[in-house]
Write a protein that holds these residues in place. Structure first.
Motif, PDB file in Angstrom:
ATOM      1  N   TRP A 254       0.843  -1.195   0.000  1.00 41.09           N
ATOM      2  CA  TRP A 254       0.000   0.000   0.000  1.00 41.09           C
ATOM      3  C   TRP A 254       0.879   1.247   0.000  1.00 41.09           C
ATOM      4  O   TRP A 254       1.891   1.315   0.678  1.00 41.09           O
ATOM      5  CB  TRP A 254      -0.898   0.000   1.236  1.00 41.09           C
ATOM      6  N   ARG A 255       0.484   2.229  -0.787  1.00 33.39           N
ATOM      7  CA  ARG A 255       1.210   3.497  -0.863  1.00 33.39           C
ATOM      8  C   ARG A 255       0.268   4.652  -0.563  1.00 33.39           C
ATOM      9  O   ARG A 255      -0.935   4.570  -0.834  1.00 33.39           O
ATOM     10  CB  ARG A 255       1.849   3.671  -2.246  1.00 33.39           C
ATOM     11  N   LEU A 256       0.843   5.729  -0.069  1.00 32.86           N
ATOM     12  CA  LEU A 256       0.057   6.891   0.331  1.00 32.86           C
ATOM     13  C   LEU A 256      -0.758   7.447  -0.828  1.00 32.86           C
ATOM     14  O   LEU A 256      -1.856   7.992  -0.639  1.00 32.86           O
ATOM     15  CB  LEU A 256       0.983   7.971   0.903  1.00 32.86           C
ATOM     16  N   THR A 257      -0.236   7.291  -2.056  1.00 35.23           N
ATOM     17  CA  THR A 257      -0.939   7.825  -3.220  1.00 35.23           C
ATOM     18  C   THR A 257      -2.307   7.175  -3.408  1.00 35.23           C
ATOM     19  O   THR A 257      -3.173   7.745  -4.096  1.00 35.23           O
ATOM     20  CB  THR A 257      -0.106   7.621  -4.494  1.00 35.23           C
ATOM     21  N   GLN A 258      -2.535   6.013  -2.815  1.00 36.04           N
ATOM     22  CA  GLN A 258      -3.837   5.364  -2.945  1.00 36.04           C
ATOM     23  C   GLN A 258      -4.952   6.189  -2.301  1.00 36.04           C
ATOM     24  O   GLN A 258      -6.134   5.991  -2.616  1.00 36.04           O
ATOM     25  CB  GLN A 258      -3.796   3.966  -2.324  1.00 36.04           C
ATOM     26  N   LEU A 259      -4.573   7.108  -1.416  1.00 36.56           N
ATOM     27  CA  LEU A 259      -5.590   7.942  -0.772  1.00 36.56           C
ATOM     28  C   LEU A 259      -6.294   8.861  -1.769  1.00 36.56           C
ATOM     29  O   LEU A 259      -7.320   9.464  -1.449  1.00 36.56           O
ATOM     30  CB  LEU A 259      -4.961   8.766   0.357  1.00 36.56           C
ATOM     31  N   SER A 260      -5.742   8.970  -2.981  1.00 34.93           N
ATOM     32  CA  SER A 260      -6.428   9.765  -4.006  1.00 34.93           C
ATOM     33  C   SER A 260      -7.818   9.215  -4.290  1.00 34.93           C
ATOM     34  O   SER A 260      -8.712   9.960  -4.722  1.00 34.93           O
ATOM     35  CB  SER A 260      -5.612   9.789  -5.302  1.00 34.93           C
ATOM     36  N   GLU A 261      -8.035   7.925  -4.019  1.00 30.64           N
ATOM     37  CA  GLU A 261      -9.343   7.316  -4.267  1.00 30.64           C
ATOM     38  C   GLU A 261     -10.416   7.924  -3.355  1.00 30.64           C
ATOM     39  O   GLU A 261     -11.604   7.882  -3.689  1.00 30.64           O
ATOM     40  CB  GLU A 261      -9.267   5.804  -4.077  1.00 30.64           C
ATOM     41  N   ILE A 262     -10.007   8.502  -2.230  1.00 30.18           N
ATOM     42  CA  ILE A 262     -10.977   9.190  -1.366  1.00 30.18           C
ATOM     43  C   ILE A 262     -11.606  10.354  -2.124  1.00 30.18           C
ATOM     44  O   ILE A 262     -12.838  10.506  -2.147  1.00 30.18           O
ATOM     45  CB  ILE A 262     -10.293   9.710  -0.083  1.00 30.18           C
ATOM     46  N   LEU A 263     -10.770  11.177  -2.756  1.00 31.18           N
ATOM     47  CA  LEU A 263     -11.275  12.335  -3.492  1.00 31.18           C
ATOM     48  C   LEU A 263     -12.045  11.904  -4.732  1.00 31.18           C
ATOM     49  O   LEU A 263     -13.089  12.486  -5.069  1.00 31.18           O
ATOM     50  CB  LEU A 263     -10.112  13.254  -3.871  1.00 31.18           C
ATOM     51  N   ILE A 264     -11.553  10.892  -5.395  1.00 30.77           N
ATOM     52  CA  ILE A 264     -12.253  10.394  -6.580  1.00 30.77           C
ATOM     53  C   ILE A 264     -13.606   9.813  -6.189  1.00 30.77           C
ATOM     54  O   ILE A 264     -14.608   9.995  -6.892  1.00 30.77           O
ATOM     55  CB  ILE A 264     -11.372   9.360  -7.313  1.00 30.77           C
ATOM     56  N   GLY A 265     -13.648   9.142  -5.037  1.00 30.35           N
ATOM     57  CA  GLY A 265     -14.926   8.632  -4.547  1.00 30.35           C
ATOM     58  C   GLY A 265     -15.916   9.751  -4.289  1.00 30.35           C
ATOM     59  O   GLY A 265     -17.107   9.635  -4.614  1.00 30.35           O
ATOM     60  N   GLN A 266     -15.442  10.861  -3.715  1.00 32.04           N
ATOM     61  CA  GLN A 266     -16.328  11.999  -3.466  1.00 32.04           C
ATOM     62  C   GLN A 266     -16.882  12.559  -4.770  1.00 32.04           C
ATOM     63  O   GLN A 266     -18.067  12.917  -4.855  1.00 32.04           O
ATOM     64  CB  GLN A 266     -15.557  13.086  -2.711  1.00 32.04           C
TER      65      GLN A 266
END
Length: 319
Positions: A254-266
């Motif tokens: 897991w990499r920190l960049t995966q947190l971009s999916e939070i914004l994409i989910g929104q």
């Protein structure tokens, strides 16, 4: 006067003219198998060489009198036209159907727009390439007028934006973890930063400077263009956490960049709500945990594919 010129430039940018395809002699063909063909040519719209990988149906011939339905599959950023066959089993998924799959270049930054370039226009003109030049060229390879489009990440944004900006061009549009609400609070900064850090390009030349060039951002925002999607079959999906999910590969780091999916989910939740408010049907899968990555998108491909085939009237036969 300055605002008048900017507005006029924007209006002109919305009309994407059909461009003449590359000459037959200029298109290089390379067969990778009986039903997989790579094409490479120079695109004046993009300003460089481009490629497309074609998956061809059983019985296909370039000299055939008939045409076949076509699915355009768009790559994400920092990838290339080989990504769909490299990362998924799309060839196996498509094989039983009488359909052509076209997987074109989408650019390292995956912006899926004619670059704003401070309002001056010019290359690269990715939207003109994908919606004008490419379909004309595919006509030589017996691609018909029944079209669907899908994409991952920025390619998903491209699929939805093109479907809205070119109504009735596609019968079906599918976006997997795509940016579907570009002007949602904070998203312009997020998307610009991704391109600035990821490619080293002047990301402000793509859609423009947030604030100053908001009219151009709005003109490409699937959320704001949602009413134009009426009559098009729609599929959207994304995670909302970026954490490990049911399709995370064993041993995956897991990499920190995966947190971009939070914004994409929104963005996708907002986009789905907008479609609901307009009474436009959409099949959605907002799945919580899951990476911004191919294992998730492959599963979405399997789910969305039969829906696309139905919309295209694509015949199913022997693979």
């Amino acid at each position: 006067m300055k605002h008048t010129i900017t507005a006029l430039t924007l209006l002109l940018s919305l009309a994407v003219p059909a461009q003449a395809p590359a000459s037959a002699a200029a298109v290089k063909e390379k067969w990778l198998g009986k039903r997989t063909l790579d094409l490479t040519w120079y695109s004046a719209n993009v300003g460089t060489k481009v490629s497309a990988r074609l998956l061809l149906p059983r019985g296909w011939k370039k000299s055939a009198r008939r045409t076949w339905p076509v699915v355009y599959a768009f790559q994400g950023g920092r990838d290339d036209y080989t990504s769909w066959t490299r990362e998924t089993d799309i060839a196996k998924v498509a094989a039983p159907y009488g359909v052509i799959v076209v997987m074109p270049s989408g650019g390292e930054n995956g912006s899926y727009t004619d670059w704003w370039n401070d309002g001056k226009g010019g290359t690269p003109k990715w939207e003109t390439f994908h919606t004008g030049e490419l379909p004309k060229l595919m006509g030589r390879y017996r691609a018909g007028a029944r079209r669907a489009v899908l994409g991952v990440s920025s390619g998903g944004q491209g699929a939805m934006a093109y479907a809205a900006r070119h109504p009735r061009m596609y019968r079906y549009a599918a976006s997997f973890s795509g940016s579907t609400h570009l002007t949602m609070d904070g998203m312009q900064t997020f998307l610009t930063t991704v391109n600035l850090l990821g490619s080293g390009l002047d990301a402000f030349k793509i859609f423009g400077v947030p604030g100053r060039d908001d009219a151009n951002w709005r003109a490409h925002d699937p959320y704001l263009l949602a009413s134009k999607l009426r009559g098009t079959g729609l599929y959207i999906s994304s995670g909302t956490t970026g954490f490990n999910g049911p399709h995370t590969p064993p041993g995956g780091i897991w990499r920190l960049t995966q947190l971009s999916e939070i914004l994409i989910g929104q963005m996708n939740i907002s986009f789905a709500a907008r479609l609901d408010a307009l009474g436009i049907p959409v099949t959605r899968h907002i799945y919580g945990n899951g990476w911004h990555a191919w294992p998730e998108w492959t599963q979405e491909l399997h789910t969305a594919w039969p829906l696309m085939m139905r919309s295209l009237g694509a015949e199913r036969g022997t693979p």
